[in-house]
Motif scaffolding. Structure first.
Motif, PDB file in Angstrom:
ATOM      1  N   LYS A  32       0.893  -1.185  -0.156  1.00  0.00           N
ATOM      2  CA  LYS A  32      -0.112   0.023   0.043  1.00  0.00           C
ATOM      3  C   LYS A  32       0.913   1.339  -0.050  1.00  0.00           C
ATOM      4  O   LYS A  32       0.606   2.148  -0.722  1.00  0.00           O
ATOM      5  CB  LYS A  32      -0.981   0.089   1.262  1.00  0.00           C
ATOM      6  N   LYS A  33       1.785   1.225   0.772  1.00  0.00           N
ATOM      7  CA  LYS A  33       2.812   2.592   1.012  1.00  0.00           C
ATOM      8  C   LYS A  33       3.624   2.807  -0.444  1.00  0.00           C
ATOM      9  O   LYS A  33       3.719   3.782  -0.747  1.00  0.00           O
ATOM     10  CB  LYS A  33       3.623   2.444   2.004  1.00  0.00           C
ATOM     11  N   ILE A  34       3.898   1.478  -0.754  1.00  0.00           N
ATOM     12  CA  ILE A  34       4.739   1.500  -2.147  1.00  0.00           C
ATOM     13  C   ILE A  34       3.898   2.144  -3.075  1.00  0.00           C
ATOM     14  O   ILE A  34       4.465   2.887  -4.004  1.00  0.00           O
ATOM     15  CB  ILE A  34       5.419   0.026  -2.563  1.00  0.00           C
ATOM     16  N   ALA A  35       2.775   1.723  -3.137  1.00  0.00           N
ATOM     17  CA  ALA A  35       1.718   2.340  -4.433  1.00  0.00           C
ATOM     18  C   ALA A  35       1.543   3.758  -4.152  1.00  0.00           C
ATOM     19  O   ALA A  35       1.517   4.411  -4.908  1.00  0.00           O
ATOM     20  CB  ALA A  35       0.223   1.527  -4.084  1.00  0.00           C
ATOM     21  N   GLN A  36       1.366   4.184  -2.914  1.00  0.00           N
ATOM     22  CA  GLN A  36       0.987   5.686  -2.730  1.00  0.00           C
ATOM     23  C   GLN A  36       2.648   6.324  -3.155  1.00  0.00           C
ATOM     24  O   GLN A  36       2.571   7.418  -3.579  1.00  0.00           O
ATOM     25  CB  GLN A  36       0.965   5.795  -1.182  1.00  0.00           C
TER      26      GLN A  36
END
Length: 212
Positions: A170-174
């Motif tokens: 999720k954080k990588i996507a953001q």
């Protein structure tokens, strides 16, 4: 033609005496002296000016690897031939990095030992058969690792680096402004290309290849 002057270095007196006995009567080679540790070897080298130093790795006071580095700095004309019982990649890699000209095991034949001394004295490198195999394996693994690195796309390399830093999908996507599904697809592709099955293996690969 002058004999090759050899300084023998080993912390075991009996081993030193054995090597002296083995090579002192060989034509073309002369035992210039002996030393029981690296510090003594460096001191004697100033006086004896040996052509080749035949040296053990594991010694007290100053080991063979550190001694070799100092020889490279202070006696660059002297060739270092490591003579050891250890036949593993870690030692061989350290020997290569230290500036030694060769690496042979203590149980090699007298013929091979003399050949190694003459080879390094002539300015070439000499590695006994078992250490040559270890070197070949190291190069092969390095190339394999490099090939794996090359098959990752730039985006996959970026994702892998972020995974190694502990970021969730999720954080990588953001951070990359892409969807979580796309990140998961990248992660699966990375695992497939690197032939690994877990996040831990991905992280290990990233750390070993300094991607973080």
């Amino acid at each position: 033609m002058d004999d090759i002057r050899v300084l023998l270095v080993d912390d075991h007196r009996a081993v030193l005496e054995g090597f002296v006995a083995r090579i002192e009567n060989e034509p073309g080679v002369a035992v210039a002296g002996t030393a029981v540790n690296g510090v003594e070897a460096l001191e004697k080298a100033k006086i004896l000016k040996p052509d080749v130093v035949l040296m053990d790795i594991s010694m007290p006071v100053l080991n063979g690897i550190e001694t070799t580095k100092l020889f490279s700095q202070n006696h660059p004309e002297t060739k270092i031939l490591i003579l050891t019982m250890h036949d593993n990649r870690e030692y061989i890699q350290k020997v290569m990095e230290s500036g030694a000209s060769g690496y042979i095991l203590k149980d090699v034949s007298l013929e091979e030992m003399i050949n190694a001394i003459k080879t390094v004295n002539d300015g070439a490198s000499y590695f006994c058969q078992s250490s040559s195999k270890a070197l070949f394996d190291m190069v092969k693994e390095s190339r394999k690792s490099e090939n794996k690195k090359n098959i990752l796309s730039q985006r996959e390399t970026t994702v892998l680096a972020l995974v190694a830093k502990g970021l969730s999908s999720k954080k990588i996507a953001q951070q990359l402004d892409i969807s979580v599904r796309t990140v998961e697809t990248h992660r699966q592709n990375i695992k497939h290309k690197l032939n690994v099955s877990s996040t831990a293996e991905m992280v290990d690969y990233a750390l070993r290849n300094k991607l973080t």
